[in-house]
Design a protein around this motif. Structure first.
Motif, PDB file in Angstrom:
ATOM      1  N   LEU A 120       5.602   5.774   6.714  1.00 45.50           N
ATOM      2  CA  LEU A 120       5.075   5.928   5.361  1.00 45.50           C
ATOM      3  C   LEU A 120       4.089   7.088   5.339  1.00 45.50           C
ATOM      4  O   LEU A 120       3.696   7.624   6.378  1.00 45.50           O
ATOM      5  CB  LEU A 120       4.365   4.646   4.903  1.00 45.50           C
ATOM      6  N   ASP A 121       3.688   7.480   4.103  1.00 42.17           N
ATOM      7  CA  ASP A 121       2.613   8.456   3.956  1.00 42.17           C
ATOM      8  C   ASP A 121       1.584   7.920   2.968  1.00 42.17           C
ATOM      9  O   ASP A 121       1.676   6.778   2.517  1.00 42.17           O
ATOM     10  CB  ASP A 121       3.160   9.830   3.516  1.00 42.17           C
ATOM     11  N   HIS A 122       0.598   8.740   2.645  1.00 42.67           N
ATOM     12  CA  HIS A 122      -0.497   8.311   1.761  1.00 42.67           C
ATOM     13  C   HIS A 122      -0.386   8.947   0.380  1.00 42.67           C
ATOM     14  O   HIS A 122      -1.283   8.789  -0.433  1.00 42.67           O
ATOM     15  CB  HIS A 122      -1.839   8.717   2.371  1.00 42.67           C
ATOM     16  N   LEU A 123       0.712   9.634   0.096  1.00 43.99           N
ATOM     17  CA  LEU A 123       0.769  10.503  -1.078  1.00 43.99           C
ATOM     18  C   LEU A 123       1.007   9.759  -2.385  1.00 43.99           C
ATOM     19  O   LEU A 123       0.666  10.260  -3.448  1.00 43.99           O
ATOM     20  CB  LEU A 123       1.861  11.567  -0.881  1.00 43.99           C
ATOM     21  N   HIS A 124       1.608   8.586  -2.339  1.00 42.42           N
ATOM     22  CA  HIS A 124       1.898   7.833  -3.567  1.00 42.42           C
ATOM     23  C   HIS A 124       1.490   6.367  -3.397  1.00 42.42           C
ATOM     24  O   HIS A 124       2.316   5.461  -3.540  1.00 42.42           O
ATOM     25  CB  HIS A 124       3.375   7.941  -3.936  1.00 42.42           C
ATOM     26  N   PRO A 125       0.230   6.100  -3.104  1.00 44.14           N
ATOM     27  CA  PRO A 125      -0.185   4.721  -2.825  1.00 44.14           C
ATOM     28  C   PRO A 125      -0.094   3.830  -4.061  1.00 44.14           C
ATOM     29  O   PRO A 125      -0.312   4.279  -5.190  1.00 44.14           O
ATOM     30  CB  PRO A 125      -1.639   4.881  -2.377  1.00 44.14           C
ATOM     31  N   CYS A 126       0.236   2.584  -3.835  1.00 47.10           N
ATOM     32  CA  CYS A 126       0.146   1.558  -4.870  1.00 47.10           C
ATOM     33  C   CYS A 126      -1.101   0.726  -4.580  1.00 47.10           C
ATOM     34  O   CYS A 126      -1.295   0.268  -3.453  1.00 47.10           O
ATOM     35  CB  CYS A 126       1.380   0.668  -4.864  1.00 47.10           C
ATOM     36  N   ILE A 127      -1.932   0.545  -5.599  1.00 46.67           N
ATOM     37  CA  ILE A 127      -3.185  -0.193  -5.447  1.00 46.67           C
ATOM     38  C   ILE A 127      -3.085  -1.473  -6.269  1.00 46.67           C
ATOM     39  O   ILE A 127      -2.859  -1.423  -7.483  1.00 46.67           O
ATOM     40  CB  ILE A 127      -4.375   0.660  -5.902  1.00 46.67           C
ATOM     41  N   ALA A 128      -3.229  -2.607  -5.609  1.00 48.46           N
ATOM     42  CA  ALA A 128      -3.070  -3.901  -6.281  1.00 48.46           C
ATOM     43  C   ALA A 128      -4.227  -4.813  -5.919  1.00 48.46           C
ATOM     44  O   ALA A 128      -4.873  -4.651  -4.879  1.00 48.46           O
ATOM     45  CB  ALA A 128      -1.744  -4.549  -5.870  1.00 48.46           C
ATOM     46  N   THR A 129      -4.485  -5.790  -6.761  1.00 45.84           N
ATOM     47  CA  THR A 129      -5.523  -6.768  -6.456  1.00 45.84           C
ATOM     48  C   THR A 129      -5.162  -7.545  -5.193  1.00 45.84           C
ATOM     49  O   THR A 129      -3.987  -7.860  -4.947  1.00 45.84           O
ATOM     50  CB  THR A 129      -5.722  -7.752  -7.619  1.00 45.84           C
TER      51      THR A 129
END
Length: 266
Positions: A120-129
């Motif tokens: 994976l990479d860090h370019l399109h992170p999903c941030i969720a509770t």
């Protein structure tokens, strides 16, 4: 185990999985969800522990005979028994454990592992509770499809998330990710401090006493930021031990080591 077996070719009985397997606690959701994008990208089955933190003998057999070379254990010894590490290592498998002080630090440890191994990479992170599972459960697939990470967030545990996103090497690349869920899941406060990483003029949006949110902008005197950052801070603690401990906990949740003096004071 049924999910794992469903990934086997019915004709050849050979595994359609990759060479990585993941082990996570079956007693709670956050660790397995944080690992979902990695599982997607690596075609890695996720095996869940029982109530005692161990895996079934059928899982050991699958790990030994299923063509796996590596195992990632997510979560600490309190949820996934340390005995698993030794037994799998004795089987000749490369065993790595990704864990932290809480689900938020564990989420980042999983992300670091997935990025370090090239999945994976860090370019399109999903941030969720990190307080509930549905948004991360759905969004983990989006993160996996984008070959990027899923990060858990909470108003009182922002430091791990910010330390990951605010890494100088990562800031050199353009990041375009997703906040999963509405304002009650990922709050405007979290969104605003994440956006502030790339936009210093973004106002911090704080909850007010009525349960709503209010913007705050600090108008700065010319040169004030540089002067504050040049100072050495000497915090003065209150005489009350209980109040001092409370302040400590608050500071740890909203500041992190890489922050400038000015950002800490703000």
């Amino acid at each position: 185990m049924a999910v794992y077996r469903a990934g086997l070719d019915d004709t050849t009985k050979m595994s359609a999985w990759g060479d990585l397997a993941i082990i996570a606690t079956g007693a709670n959701f956050p660790d397995a969800l944080s690992a979902a994008p990695l599982a997607f990208a690596a075609q890695a089955p996720t095996f869940l522990t029982d109530s005692g933190g161990d895996i079934a003998e059928a899982v050991y057999e699958a790990l030994q005979n299923g063509g796996f070379t590596r195992v990632l254990i997510v979560g600490g010894d309190s949820v996934v028994s340390s005995e698993i590490d030794g037994r799998l290592a004795a089987m000749g498998l490369e065993v790595t454990r990704a864990s932290g002080d809480n689900r938020y630090h564990t989420s980042l440890a999983i992300a670091d592992y997935a990025i370090g191994k090239g999945y994976l990479d860090h370019l399109h992170p999903c941030i969720a509770t990190g307080n509930n599972f549905p948004d991360a459960l759905a969004g983990g697939l989006l993160a996996g499809l984008n070959r990027s990470v899923l990060l858990l967030a909470d108003d009182c545990k922002t430091a791990p998330l910010l330390s990951f996103l605010n890494d100088p090497e990562r800031l050199q690349e353009s990041i375009s990710g997703y906040f999963l869920g509405g304002l009650q899941a990922v709050s405007p406060y979290i969104e605003s401090i994440v956006r502030r990483i790339s936009d210093a003029d973004c106002p911090i949006i704080l909850p007010d006493n009525r349960g709503g949110y209010s913007r705050t902008n600090v108008q700065l005197e010319s040169g004030l930021v540089d002067r504050i950052n040049g100072l050495t801070l000497h915090p003065q603690w209150p005489s009350s031990g209980a109040l001092g401990n409370l302040i400590d906990r608050v500071l740890r949740s909203i500041t992190y080591e890489e922050m400038s003096n000015f950002d800490k004071l703000r």
